[in-house]
Design a protein around this motif. Structure first.
Motif, PDB file in Angstrom:
ATOM      1  N   HIS A 214       0.785  -1.160   0.162  1.00  0.00           N
ATOM      2  CA  HIS A 214       0.026  -0.041   0.033  1.00  0.00           C
ATOM      3  C   HIS A 214       0.885   1.318  -0.057  1.00  0.00           C
ATOM      4  N   LEU A 215       1.914   1.327  -0.585  1.00  0.00           N
ATOM      5  CA  LEU A 215       2.690   2.415  -0.810  1.00  0.00           C
ATOM      6  C   LEU A 215       2.558   3.010  -1.981  1.00  0.00           C
ATOM      7  N   ILE A 216       1.891   2.443  -2.924  1.00  0.00           N
ATOM      8  CA  ILE A 216       1.650   3.243  -4.229  1.00  0.00           C
ATOM      9  C   ILE A 216       0.289   2.404  -4.919  1.00  0.00           C
ATOM     10  N   GLN A 217      -0.506   3.173  -5.206  1.00  0.00           N
ATOM     11  CA  GLN A 217      -1.855   2.585  -5.878  1.00  0.00           C
ATOM     12  C   GLN A 217      -1.713   3.009  -7.735  1.00  0.00           C
ATOM     13  N   LEU A 218      -1.631   1.716  -8.310  1.00  0.00           N
ATOM     14  CA  LEU A 218      -1.451   2.302  -9.632  1.00  0.00           C
ATOM     15  C   LEU A 218      -2.987   1.802 -10.439  1.00  0.00           C
ATOM     16  N   ASP A 219      -3.132   2.588 -11.459  1.00  0.00           N
ATOM     17  CA  ASP A 219      -4.398   2.351 -12.163  1.00  0.00           C
ATOM     18  C   ASP A 219      -3.924   1.323 -13.355  1.00  0.00           C
ATOM     19  N   ASP A 220      -2.618   1.874 -13.827  1.00  0.00           N
ATOM     20  CA  ASP A 220      -2.069   0.718 -15.029  1.00  0.00           C
ATOM     21  C   ASP A 220      -0.671   0.813 -15.069  1.00  0.00           C
ATOM     22  N   LEU A 221       0.017  -0.269 -15.544  1.00  0.00           N
ATOM     23  CA  LEU A 221       1.337  -0.329 -15.550  1.00  0.00           C
ATOM     24  C   LEU A 221       1.790  -1.037 -16.881  1.00  0.00           C
ATOM     25  N   VAL A 222       2.777  -0.285 -17.723  1.00  0.00           N
ATOM     26  CA  VAL A 222       3.080  -1.024 -18.807  1.00  0.00           C
ATOM     27  C   VAL A 222       4.493  -1.152 -19.181  1.00  0.00           C
ATOM     28  N   ILE A 223       5.091  -2.085 -19.704  1.00  0.00           N
ATOM     29  CA  ILE A 223       6.522  -1.942 -19.972  1.00  0.00           C
ATOM     30  C   ILE A 223       6.442  -1.947 -21.650  1.00  0.00           C
ATOM     31  N   VAL A 224       7.143  -0.856 -22.013  1.00  0.00           N
ATOM     32  CA  VAL A 224       7.370  -0.800 -23.580  1.00  0.00           C
ATOM     33  C   VAL A 224       8.783  -1.218 -23.909  1.00  0.00           C
ATOM     34  N   GLU A 225       8.845  -2.046 -24.779  1.00  0.00           N
ATOM     35  CA  GLU A 225      10.320  -2.577 -25.062  1.00  0.00           C
ATOM     36  C   GLU A 225      10.483  -2.173 -26.523  1.00  0.00           C
ATOM     37  N   ARG A 226      11.765  -1.558 -26.800  1.00  0.00           N
ATOM     38  CA  ARG A 226      12.255  -1.451 -28.301  1.00  0.00           C
ATOM     39  C   ARG A 226      13.306  -2.442 -28.503  1.00  0.00           C
ATOM     40  N   LYS A 227      12.769  -3.159 -29.612  1.00  0.00           N
ATOM     41  CA  LYS A 227      13.807  -4.238 -30.350  1.00  0.00           C
ATOM     42  C   LYS A 227      14.107  -3.861 -31.712  1.00  0.00           C
ATOM     43  N   ASP A 228      15.235  -3.259 -31.808  1.00  0.00           N
ATOM     44  CA  ASP A 228      15.716  -2.714 -33.128  1.00  0.00           C
ATOM     45  C   ASP A 228      14.773  -1.690 -33.762  1.00  0.00           C
ATOM     46  N   ASP A 229      13.680  -2.200 -34.596  1.00  0.00           N
ATOM     47  CA  ASP A 229      12.583  -1.067 -35.106  1.00  0.00           C
ATOM     48  C   ASP A 229      11.238  -1.582 -34.865  1.00  0.00           C
ATOM     49  N   LYS A 230      11.161  -2.461 -33.835  1.00  0.00           N
ATOM     50  CA  LYS A 230       9.991  -3.039 -33.383  1.00  0.00           C
ATOM     51  C   LYS A 230       9.731  -2.596 -31.839  1.00  0.00           C
ATOM     52  N   ILE A 231       8.445  -2.338 -31.880  1.00  0.00           N
ATOM     53  CA  ILE A 231       7.914  -1.682 -30.444  1.00  0.00           C
ATOM     54  C   ILE A 231       7.081  -2.917 -29.777  1.00  0.00           C
ATOM     55  N   LYS A 232       7.411  -3.347 -28.641  1.00  0.00           N
ATOM     56  CA  LYS A 232       6.660  -4.394 -28.107  1.00  0.00           C
ATOM     57  C   LYS A 232       5.932  -3.867 -26.818  1.00  0.00           C
ATOM     58  N   LEU A 233       4.769  -4.083 -26.474  1.00  0.00           N
ATOM     59  CA  LEU A 233       4.143  -3.650 -25.303  1.00  0.00           C
ATOM     60  C   LEU A 233       3.799  -4.851 -24.277  1.00  0.00           C
ATOM     61  N   HIS A 234       4.328  -4.778 -23.034  1.00  0.00           N
ATOM     62  CA  HIS A 234       4.144  -5.736 -22.056  1.00  0.00           C
ATOM     63  C   HIS A 234       3.513  -5.338 -21.037  1.00  0.00           C
ATOM     64  N   GLN A 235       2.104  -5.809 -20.815  1.00  0.00           N
ATOM     65  CA  GLN A 235       1.265  -5.550 -19.814  1.00  0.00           C
ATOM     66  C   GLN A 235       1.176  -6.296 -18.607  1.00  0.00           C
ATOM     67  N   PRO A 236       1.962  -6.150 -17.533  1.00  0.00           N
ATOM     68  CA  PRO A 236       1.826  -6.815 -16.219  1.00  0.00           C
ATOM     69  C   PRO A 236       0.450  -7.080 -15.628  1.00  0.00           C
ATOM     70  N   SER A 237       0.131  -8.055 -15.393  1.00  0.00           N
ATOM     71  CA  SER A 237      -1.311  -8.221 -14.594  1.00  0.00           C
ATOM     72  C   SER A 237      -1.297  -7.606 -13.204  1.00  0.00           C
ATOM     73  N   LEU A 238      -2.242  -6.711 -12.906  1.00  0.00           N
ATOM     74  CA  LEU A 238      -2.434  -5.899 -11.619  1.00  0.00           C
ATOM     75  C   LEU A 238      -3.668  -6.680 -11.184  1.00  0.00           C
ATOM     76  N   ALA A 239      -4.163  -7.966 -11.548  1.00  0.00           N
ATOM     77  CA  ALA A 239      -5.421  -8.499 -11.208  1.00  0.00           C
ATOM     78  C   ALA A 239      -5.276  -9.253 -10.005  1.00  0.00           C
ATOM     79  N   GLY A 240      -3.890  -9.571  -9.545  1.00  0.00           N
ATOM     80  CA  GLY A 240      -3.513 -10.284  -8.332  1.00  0.00           C
ATOM     81  C   GLY A 240      -4.189  -9.358  -7.151  1.00  0.00           C
ATOM     82  N   ALA A 241      -3.857  -7.891  -7.224  1.00  0.00           N
ATOM     83  CA  ALA A 241      -4.234  -7.191  -6.338  1.00  0.00           C
ATOM     84  C   ALA A 241      -5.782  -7.026  -6.149  1.00  0.00           C
ATOM     85  N   GLY A 242      -6.403  -7.141  -7.296  1.00  0.00           N
ATOM     86  CA  GLY A 242      -7.712  -6.980  -7.112  1.00  0.00           C
ATOM     87  C   GLY A 242      -8.346  -8.485  -6.547  1.00  0.00           C
ATOM     88  N   ALA A 243      -7.570  -9.721  -6.991  1.00  0.00           N
ATOM     89  CA  ALA A 243      -8.272 -10.803  -6.195  1.00  0.00           C
ATOM     90  C   ALA A 243      -7.837 -10.615  -4.788  1.00  0.00           C
TER      91      ALA A 243
END
Length: 164
Positions: free
Chosen positions: A29-58
């Motif tokens: 309970h030090l931070i409350q996030l509405d969304d969290l995303v990791i953006v990765e750049r592989k050469d000329d390609k962009i990949k989005l990783h969306q870690p699940s925050l569902a565990g906190a809801g559960a």
């Protein structure tokens, strides 16, 4: 209202480590996030990783479900229903950051780099910033420049500590 904070890191494993640290901070309970995303750049390609925050809801759903279950003398059933409801609500509530914006931000990263982008609803800033141990670069926020200062300072201190 949530604030957007984007911090760039040298690579994906570093960004994933930061994300794991944020998940722990959220559990504490030090931070409350509405969304969290990791953006990765592989050469000329962009990949989005969306870690699940569902565990906190559960976890929250299980607590409320258990309490309601105790009132009606079926605590385990209440916890199970509450956990399922909380996880489902967490999975379905993508208050999210626009994917187009994330990809544009990813284009600005160095090849091989990654960024952690979060929508922060609330934060215990003092505790979070004193716990920053991984250097990064603040690349975008919705904060005022005055509010950005302590974040930049914490990231710089982490970088100085890593260099020694």
């Amino acid at each position: 209202m949530s604030d957007l904070i984007a911090i760039a890191y040298k690579d994906l494993p570093t960004a994933q480590e930061v994300t794991a640290n944020l998940a722990e901070a959220q559990k504490a309970h030090l931070i409350q996030l509405d969304d969290l995303v990791i953006v990765e750049r592989k050469d000329d390609k962009i990949k989005l990783h969306q870690p699940s925050l569902a565990g906190a809801g559960a976890l929250g759903g299980a607590a409320w479900g258990g309490l309601i279950g105790l009132i009606f003398l079926v605590p385990f059933f209440g916890m199970a229903v509450g956990a399922a409801t909380g996880a489902m609500a967490g999975a379905l509530s993508d208050a999210g950051i626009d994917d187009k914006f994330l990809k544009e931000l990813g284009d600005k990263l160095e090849p091989g780099g990654a960024a952690v982008i979060g929508l922060v609803r609330s934060i215990n800033q003092e505790k979070i910033l004193e716990g920053v141990k991984i250097p990064g670069e603040l690349i975008q926020t919705s904060l005022t420049s005055e509010a950005e200062g302590p974040i930049r300072d914490a990231l710089a201190r982490a970088g100085a500590g890593a260099a020694s």
